[in-house]
Design an enzyme around this catalytic site. Structure first.
Site, PDB file in Angstrom:
ATOM      1  N   ASN A 278       0.863  -1.176   0.000  1.00  0.00           N
ATOM      2  CA  ASN A 278       0.000   0.000   0.000  1.00  0.00           C
ATOM      3  C   ASN A 278       0.901   1.228   0.000  1.00  0.00           C
ATOM      4  O   ASN A 278       1.426   1.627   1.044  1.00  0.00           O
ATOM      5  CB  ASN A 278      -0.914  -0.023   1.235  1.00  0.00           C
ATOM      6  CG  ASN A 278      -1.899   1.127   1.269  1.00  0.00           C
ATOM      7  OD1 ASN A 278      -1.760   2.109   0.551  1.00  0.00           O
ATOM      8  ND2 ASN A 278      -2.895   1.014   2.127  1.00  0.00           N
TER       9      ASN A 278
ATOM     10  N   ARG B 242      -2.359  -1.705  -3.710  1.00  0.00           N
ATOM     11  CA  ARG B 242      -3.356  -0.637  -3.740  1.00  0.00           C
ATOM     12  C   ARG B 242      -2.933   0.352  -4.811  1.00  0.00           C
ATOM     13  O   ARG B 242      -1.852   0.924  -4.758  1.00  0.00           O
ATOM     14  CB  ARG B 242      -3.431   0.068  -2.392  1.00  0.00           C
ATOM     15  CG  ARG B 242      -4.354   1.305  -2.428  1.00  0.00           C
ATOM     16  CD  ARG B 242      -4.255   2.095  -1.139  1.00  0.00           C
ATOM     17  NE  ARG B 242      -5.022   3.331  -1.237  1.00  0.00           N
ATOM     18  CZ  ARG B 242      -4.542   4.528  -0.976  1.00  0.00           C
ATOM     19  NH1 ARG B 242      -3.276   4.679  -0.619  1.00  0.00           N
ATOM     20  NH2 ARG B 242      -5.305   5.602  -1.070  1.00  0.00           N
TER      21      ARG B 242
ATOM     22  N   ASP C  99      -8.754   1.995  -5.805  1.00  0.00           N
ATOM     23  CA  ASP C  99      -9.594   2.794  -4.908  1.00  0.00           C
ATOM     24  C   ASP C  99     -10.829   3.337  -5.622  1.00  0.00           C
ATOM     25  O   ASP C  99     -11.818   3.695  -4.980  1.00  0.00           O
ATOM     26  CB  ASP C  99      -8.789   3.961  -4.333  1.00  0.00           C
ATOM     27  CG  ASP C  99      -8.371   3.716  -2.890  1.00  0.00           C
ATOM     28  OD1 ASP C  99      -8.988   2.861  -2.241  1.00  0.00           O
ATOM     29  OD2 ASP C  99      -7.442   4.385  -2.414  1.00  0.00           O
TER      30      ASP C  99
END
Length: 371
Positions: free
Chosen positions: A6, A77, A134
């Site tokens: 991430n 991510r 996201d």
């Protein structure tokens, strides 16, 4: 073992998950990349070793050597998936090229994620990698919820509302009972999401992460004419306006003291109180519009660093939403319990720790299962 990466603008979180596990077997966090990098492992600061002073790729390679177990797959991510990447996807050259093209839409995060993807490819060229976006969770929204009232040509080019914090919201949708959920992801970046039966209906962030709520250093939504005024009448360049709205506004800008809620709550300065009051006011005002979109609300859930830990902020928001049937148990709220609604409240009120990393690990398993 699934390795989850991430990448933030100046940080990198790294976790190892066993397939299906609720918690990571190992977690590391490097903060202040490019400045004064600091390492913590499993939540504890590590002073003996210093991460390299290089970029995200250098830090990632440094962490890979220190993993307690070799990964069999990697999940990333990635902030922006654009219009067409609406689910976790295994990375290949074509997908990487598409993600490169989205850098202008997320310049503070997309390059860092891509740097980590390349670092994995250099160290483990045959390891499957999966990108988790996201923006993807919000692609279920109705078309009208995604449109700006711009000329048709701009809409057709993809200038629409994307929404962000989708991995956080996807985890809530996966774990909470279905119904009408108003989710508040309140951290350094902040947004709200209206979720109905596990699907995003509306959210406060739009084309970029600058839209919507007031945040730690970001302004949130402002009159577009204000931006034009700053450029035309005050002589600010586009870069100067971007710095003003992204780095010098929000809680920091209004208070003139700090972007940290804890510091502001401890301050006697009137500007600190006004910053906090404006922060909660903007949340309540936006929440009202999302509740209208849902046709009511069954569950209010707080997540993110501020949402999980700021007792007074939660209380102020719940008071502002009393019109929708929200009633807070002050004692449960002060104790940070998972369920904090008062007896007889028409709305369930919860605190749920953000768990984007677990969502990524589960998504990696789902994406690779057919293989």
């Amino acid at each position: 073992m699934i390795l989850v990466l991430n990448a933030g603008s100046s940080s990198l979180r790294c976790a190892l998950f066993r397939p299906g596990a609720d918690k990571p077997a190992w977690r590391a966090h490097v903060a202040e990349i490019g400045h004064d990098p600091r390492l913590s492992v499993d939540g504890a600061a590590v002073g003996g070793e210093r991460p390299p002073a290089g970029d995200h790729a250098a830090v990632a390679r440094w962490l890979f050597v220190r993993l307690p177990a070799a990964p069999t797959a990697v999940g990333h991510r990635v902030v922006h998936g654009g219009l067409h990447l609406a689910a976790p996807v295994r990375l290949d050259a074509e997908i990487l090229a598409a993600l490169e093209g989205l850098i202008p839409l997320a310049p503070a995060h997309q390059p860092q994620a891509l740097a980590c993807i390349r670092a994995v490819g250099e160290v483990w060229p045959d390891l499957p990698q999966v990108a988790c976006f996201d923006t993807a969770f919000h692609r279920t929204q109705d078309r009208l919820a995604q449109l700006y009232p711009l000329p048709r040509d701009f809409i057709d080019e993809g200038l629409v509302r994307f929404g962000f914090h989708g991995l956080s919201y996807a985890h809530l949708a996966r774990t909470l009972p279905h119904g009408r959920i108003l989710a508040a992801h309140l951290g350094h970046g902040a947004s709200l999401c209206a979720i109905r039966d596990g699907r995003s209906v509306a959210t406060t962030m739009g084309f970029t992460t600058l839209d919507g709520l007031m945040m730690s250093t970001r302004s949130g939504a402002v009159d577009p004419g204000l931006v034009l005024y700053l450029i035309r009448e005050r002589g600010l360049s586009a870069d100067a306006v971007a710095d003003l709205l992204n780095e010098r506004s929000g809680l920091l800008g209004v208070s003139g003291i700090s972007d940290d809620v804890r510091v502001l709550e401890a301050s006697d300065a009137s500007a600190a109180r006004e910053a906090l009051d404006l922060f909660t006011y903007r949340i309540v005002r936006e929440a009202g519009s999302l509740i209208a979109t849902l046709g009511g609300v069954d569950t209010l859930v707080f997540t993110g660093g501020i949402g999980e830990h700021a007792v007074q902020v939660r209380a102020a928001i719940c008071r502002g939403l009393s019109f929708a049937g929200v009633a807070l148990d002050e004692e449960a709220n002060a104790g940070g319990e998972a369920m904090i609604e008062a007896s007889g409240s028409a709305v369930s009120v919860r605190i749920a720790p953000a768990n984007e990393e677990r969502e990524i690990a589960l998504s990696v398993t789902d994406a690779l299962e057919p293989l």
